[in-house]
Design a protein around this motif. Sequence first.
Motif, PDB file in Angstrom:
ATOM      1  N   TRP A 127      -2.133  20.629 -11.526  1.00 52.73           N
ATOM      2  CA  TRP A 127      -1.003  21.004 -10.672  1.00 52.73           C
ATOM      3  C   TRP A 127      -0.552  22.429 -10.939  1.00 52.73           C
ATOM      4  O   TRP A 127       0.009  23.080 -10.053  1.00 52.73           O
ATOM      5  CB  TRP A 127       0.141  20.008 -10.876  1.00 52.73           C
ATOM      6  CG  TRP A 127      -0.327  18.602 -10.729  1.00 52.73           C
ATOM      7  CD1 TRP A 127      -0.462  17.664 -11.713  1.00 52.73           C
ATOM      8  CD2 TRP A 127      -0.785  17.974  -9.531  1.00 52.73           C
ATOM      9  NE1 TRP A 127      -0.966  16.494 -11.210  1.00 52.73           N
ATOM     10  CE2 TRP A 127      -1.175  16.647  -9.863  1.00 52.73           C
ATOM     11  CE3 TRP A 127      -0.895  18.387  -8.203  1.00 52.73           C
ATOM     12  CZ2 TRP A 127      -1.668  15.753  -8.926  1.00 52.73           C
ATOM     13  CZ3 TRP A 127      -1.399  17.495  -7.263  1.00 52.73           C
ATOM     14  CH2 TRP A 127      -1.773  16.203  -7.626  1.00 52.73           C
TER      15      TRP A 127
ATOM     16  N   TYR B 141       4.242  20.683  -5.899  1.00 56.33           N
ATOM     17  CA  TYR B 141       3.506  20.692  -7.163  1.00 56.33           C
ATOM     18  C   TYR B 141       4.444  20.997  -8.331  1.00 56.33           C
ATOM     19  O   TYR B 141       4.256  20.474  -9.432  1.00 56.33           O
ATOM     20  CB  TYR B 141       2.376  21.717  -7.096  1.00 56.33           C
ATOM     21  CG  TYR B 141       1.507  21.547  -5.871  1.00 56.33           C
ATOM     22  CD1 TYR B 141       0.754  20.393  -5.696  1.00 56.33           C
ATOM     23  CD2 TYR B 141       1.463  22.508  -4.874  1.00 56.33           C
ATOM     24  CE1 TYR B 141      -0.034  20.215  -4.571  1.00 56.33           C
ATOM     25  CE2 TYR B 141       0.684  22.335  -3.737  1.00 56.33           C
ATOM     26  CZ  TYR B 141      -0.062  21.186  -3.588  1.00 56.33           C
ATOM     27  OH  TYR B 141      -0.829  21.011  -2.475  1.00 56.33           O
TER      28      TYR B 141
ATOM     29  N   THR C 190      -2.765  24.691  -8.877  1.00 56.78           N
ATOM     30  CA  THR C 190      -2.595  24.489  -7.439  1.00 56.78           C
ATOM     31  C   THR C 190      -1.471  25.343  -6.878  1.00 56.78           C
ATOM     32  O   THR C 190      -1.506  25.732  -5.700  1.00 56.78           O
ATOM     33  CB  THR C 190      -2.322  23.007  -7.135  1.00 56.78           C
ATOM     34  OG1 THR C 190      -3.380  22.214  -7.689  1.00 56.78           O
ATOM     35  CG2 THR C 190      -2.261  22.745  -5.644  1.00 56.78           C
TER      36      THR C 190
ATOM     37  N   THR D 207       6.099  17.755  -9.093  1.00 55.00           N
ATOM     38  CA  THR D 207       5.193  16.879  -9.830  1.00 55.00           C
ATOM     39  C   THR D 207       5.102  17.298 -11.293  1.00 55.00           C
ATOM     40  O   THR D 207       5.072  16.455 -12.199  1.00 55.00           O
ATOM     41  CB  THR D 207       3.796  16.903  -9.192  1.00 55.00           C
ATOM     42  OG1 THR D 207       3.901  16.542  -7.810  1.00 55.00           O
ATOM     43  CG2 THR D 207       2.859  15.918  -9.885  1.00 55.00           C
TER      44      THR D 207
ATOM     45  N   LEU E 157      -4.125  12.068  -6.851  1.00 51.81           N
ATOM     46  CA  LEU E 157      -2.786  11.932  -7.419  1.00 51.81           C
ATOM     47  C   LEU E 157      -2.618  10.585  -8.125  1.00 51.81           C
ATOM     48  O   LEU E 157      -2.024  10.503  -9.202  1.00 51.81           O
ATOM     49  CB  LEU E 157      -1.733  12.083  -6.317  1.00 51.81           C
ATOM     50  CG  LEU E 157      -0.262  11.967  -6.726  1.00 51.81           C
ATOM     51  CD1 LEU E 157       0.153  13.152  -7.601  1.00 51.81           C
ATOM     52  CD2 LEU E 157       0.634  11.885  -5.495  1.00 51.81           C
TER      53      LEU E 157
END
Length: 403
Positions: free
Chosen positions: A258, A132, A261, A135, A234
């Motif tokens: 994100w 994450y 998360t 990302t 996603l």
Amino acid sequence: MLYAARTIMPLCIVSVASEMGWDKTESGTVLSAFFWGYTMTQFLGGYLSDRVGGDVVLPIAACMWSLITFWTPQFAYLSTDKHTSLYIIVLSRVCLGICQGFHYPGLTSIISRKVLEHQRSFTYSIVSSGSYVGTLFTGGMGSIMLDHYSWPVPFYIIGLCGITWMLVMRYMLIARHREKLVLASLGEAPLIDSSKVKPEPKSAVPWVTLFTKPAFWSLLVGHFCENNAFYILLSWMPTYFHENFPTAKGWVFNVVPWVVTIPSTIGGGWLADKMITKGYTVTFVRKLMETVALCGTAFFLFVISYASSYLSCLICMALAVACCGFHNSGILVNPQDIAPKHAGAVFGIMNMAGAVPGFVGVYIAGHILETTKSWNAVFSQTAVVCMFGWAVFIVFGTGKKIV
């Protein structure tokens, strides 16, 4: 760095497609090509890691996928013909998936051999939270680089970062190995208590026994269903917000889910290990974590169908993604419970099944949108798949060693 390299193409696909003259079908082919390669090496990565060690496999694979990321812009410019350049990029994406397929099975093999049982959930959650972070790094820094420079720049920067990380990791592994040799030559005890963590002898994977165990199949089904939800969120979350809330700022809905998360992933791992230490069975803890992951995701996907405001939809989407973080303390770490000697190989098979939704589930979601024009239909079918995976794992899953 693994996920930063993996998500850089989805970030840049609009700019790349505009320059290369690709339509949406061709762009979709480029994006999905990664998962075709990703499914190929899951088992091989686990098998090699169990046999020769994940600390050998990981740096080699990291070197390759970092170099492919760095060279991607050059691949695109190898030919002036539109179709030829498309084929080259698709091939590079397949190769990227092949190289990245070694990572998680190798990581699982290392953790199963080097980390005590009551510490595995937290350790795996800490490491998995990096996906994450990667990302976020691509979505944040990559977006800034894309806005101020041309699309090849993010590929160059993230490729160099991946190579740097690989070199640092390799240096630390070599330094650790030399430290052990020095301690052994001085007659001192190793830093890791060998009475607690014993090297397992190499042996063949008992596939016949595994394939007759319902617990093994529940692992595959549960991971497939959770990954189906994760990959759909996603891939389609930016499109959902763009179509339903066109004035919303992209950096908000691309970042917030994100961000939340990361603590859910780490917190789930800490809670799982704490419960095991307190005396709860591993089976109960794994099923509890997976209940939060799959039922939680399904619940918020159902709720978002009735939400109307931007804030409520963003909260529901963020919580749905956050629930996915508990999967790291449930099914994702379960191969180390049921097959500690062969965790890498078992994880490879499991992750091979989990990669299928990357090109099947995402495509089906797009087909549903194309035919029904309904986001509710997409979220509802995804939630139903989650509940099916939860039911299978609850009934047949286990945290006990089976091979």
